[in-house]
Enzyme design. Structure first.
Site, PDB file in Angstrom:
ATOM      1  N   ASP A  73       0.766  -1.364  -0.032  1.00 47.90           N
ATOM      2  CA  ASP A  73       0.047   0.132  -0.028  1.00 47.90           C
ATOM      3  C   ASP A  73       0.899   1.312  -0.111  1.00 47.90           C
ATOM      4  O   ASP A  73       2.102   1.089   0.305  1.00 47.90           O
ATOM      5  CB  ASP A  73      -0.990   0.164   1.127  1.00 47.90           C
ATOM      6  CG  ASP A  73      -0.176   0.147   2.323  1.00 47.90           C
ATOM      7  OD1 ASP A  73       0.831  -0.544   2.609  1.00 47.90           O
ATOM      8  OD2 ASP A  73      -0.719   0.781   3.345  1.00 47.90           O
ATOM      9  N   GLU A 135       0.033  -1.083   5.775  1.00 50.73           N
ATOM     10  CA  GLU A 135       1.062  -0.810   6.511  1.00 50.73           C
ATOM     11  C   GLU A 135       0.925   0.709   6.955  1.00 50.73           C
ATOM     12  O   GLU A 135       1.188   1.038   7.937  1.00 50.73           O
ATOM     13  CB  GLU A 135       2.462  -1.123   5.711  1.00 50.73           C
ATOM     14  CG  GLU A 135       3.556  -0.797   6.859  1.00 50.73           C
ATOM     15  CD  GLU A 135       4.133   0.573   6.746  1.00 50.73           C
ATOM     16  OE1 GLU A 135       5.079   0.861   7.644  1.00 50.73           O
ATOM     17  OE2 GLU A 135       3.837   1.259   5.875  1.00 50.73           O
TER      18      GLU A 135
END
Length: 383
Positions: A73, A135
């Site tokens: 991400d 994350e």
């Protein structure tokens, strides 16, 4: 930069994996690429099925080996003044631009580009691959993958997380806890303000207490970190409806970033105890429905791996640098470390370029990462 690495980086950057979006298209791309090399993958989906972690292993059966880990991400581009397409590769003057190029699709591209090297001849130990989601919003996604590894009889011995460190080995970072506090008071017309319970004023008293704790945290210092003490700060606050109404509600978010050996729980208990004993009795005496509640928003542990350990010495050899340090930002490293996997951080690029408009990673950094992975591969083959 070789054409294969360039093509892989371009493919990864083209996926908009902003944390609010699904990462399944990118994960599917990696899964298919691994399958083309004869490597099977396991996916660990989010509860809503929109996102997934990917785990794969190469080499012989058994425990031990090395885990290469990265998150898929990226942070949003909203409100940033990009001068080139954020979700595409633009190569210019020895730099590769695009959202996530530094943090941290550059590392993932290097790992994928090194597959043929790792598969060319047998390894004497397993190579594990882990690519996670979410994350950037609190290290939320990787936890199911970490739990799987922790319970596995074939758990890796060492994890390298490829966050951007300028290819300098990193052995530590602080932990973080993010919290939301909601204060419920009692509204009334401001002309009769003493009859109400002003939620903003009560929140301000609590924030003042938090500020005092923040100052006291500076008394315990560790020069290996910057700043060298745990920090506590309020980041957002909302409350009130109109100036002539005593505010009924106020909400604020705060975060605690602790030195790895600090006790975050005692700090949070101190804050909650102040609210419970110093604020709530007077609030509820005037309005019984008054309340102060706390909601966790996210947390991850700190990381502190011995820079004199064997695994640190090995990473120094692979990376070509013995200049170990700590970083100010957090990673998933503490979670892997808590699972019994010795964890270090080393990857291409700099966080000084991450999260900004026109994010980039230098080609030189990608080439150094490829060299590190080649040295790792040679070590994993050596008898």
């Amino acid at each position: 930069m070789n054409s294969h690495l360039r093509a892989l980086l371009a493919s990864l950057l083209a996926f908009d994996t902003t944390s609010r979006e699904s990462n399944l298209a990118l994960i599917g791309f990696i899964r298919d690429l691994l399958a083309q090399h004869g490597v099977a993958s396991t996916l660990f989906y989010s509860d809503d099925g929109r996102k997934a972690n990917l785990y794969a292993r190469l080499g012989p059966a058994g425990d031990g080996g090395v885990l290469l880990s990265g998150h898929t991400d990226v942070v949003p581009v909203d409100g940033q003044a990009w001068t080139m397409p954020p979700f595409a590769l633009t190569e210019r003057d020895g730099r590769c631009y695009g959202r996530g190029s530094a943090d941290m699709k550059g590392f993932i591209a290097c790992v994928l580009a090194s597959l043929t090297t790792f598969l060319a001849r047998p390894l004497r130990m397993p190579l594990h691959l882990a690519f996670s989601y979410d994350e950037e919003v609190g290290c939320l996604g990787v936890r199911s993958l970490v739990a799987h590894l922790q319970a596995s009889p074939e758990k890796p011995a060492l994890c390298i997380i490829g966050e951007p460190t300028g290819m300098q080995p990193v052995y530590g970072h602080k932990g973080k806890v993010a919290m939301r506090c909601q204060v419920r008071g009692h509204a009334c017309h401001s002309a009769w303000a003493p009859s109400g319970v002003n939620a903003i004023e009560q929140a301000a008293k609590l924030i003042g207490h938090i500020s005092g704790i923040s100052e006291s945290l500076q008394q315990t210092q560790d020069a290996r970190f910057d700043p060298p003490f745990s920090t506590l700060q309020v980041g957002t606050i909302q409350g009130g409806a109109a100036l002539n109404i005593v505010p009924q509600d106020c909400q604020f978010d705060f975060e605690l970033r602790t030195l790895p050996d600090a006790d975050a729980e005692s700090v949070l208990k101190n804050i909650e105890a102040f609210a419970r004993s110093e604020l709530l009795p007077a609030m509820q005496a005037k309005a019984p429905e008054s309340a102060i509640t706390f909601q966790p928003l996210g947390a991850y542990p700190g990381l502190l791996t011995d820079p004199q350990s064997d695994v640190a010495r090995w990473l120094a050899d692979w990376s070509g640098s013995a200049a170990f340090s700590t970083v100010a930002f957090g990673t998933e490293g503490g979670l892997f470390n808590e699972a019994g996997i010795a964890t270090l951080i080393c990857g291409p690029g700099s966080m000084a370029q991450g999260h900004k408009a026109d994010e980039f990673v230098a080609v030189e950094q990608l080439e150094r990462c490829m060299q590190m992975l080649a040295r790792l591969c040679a070590w994993m083959r050596a008898g």
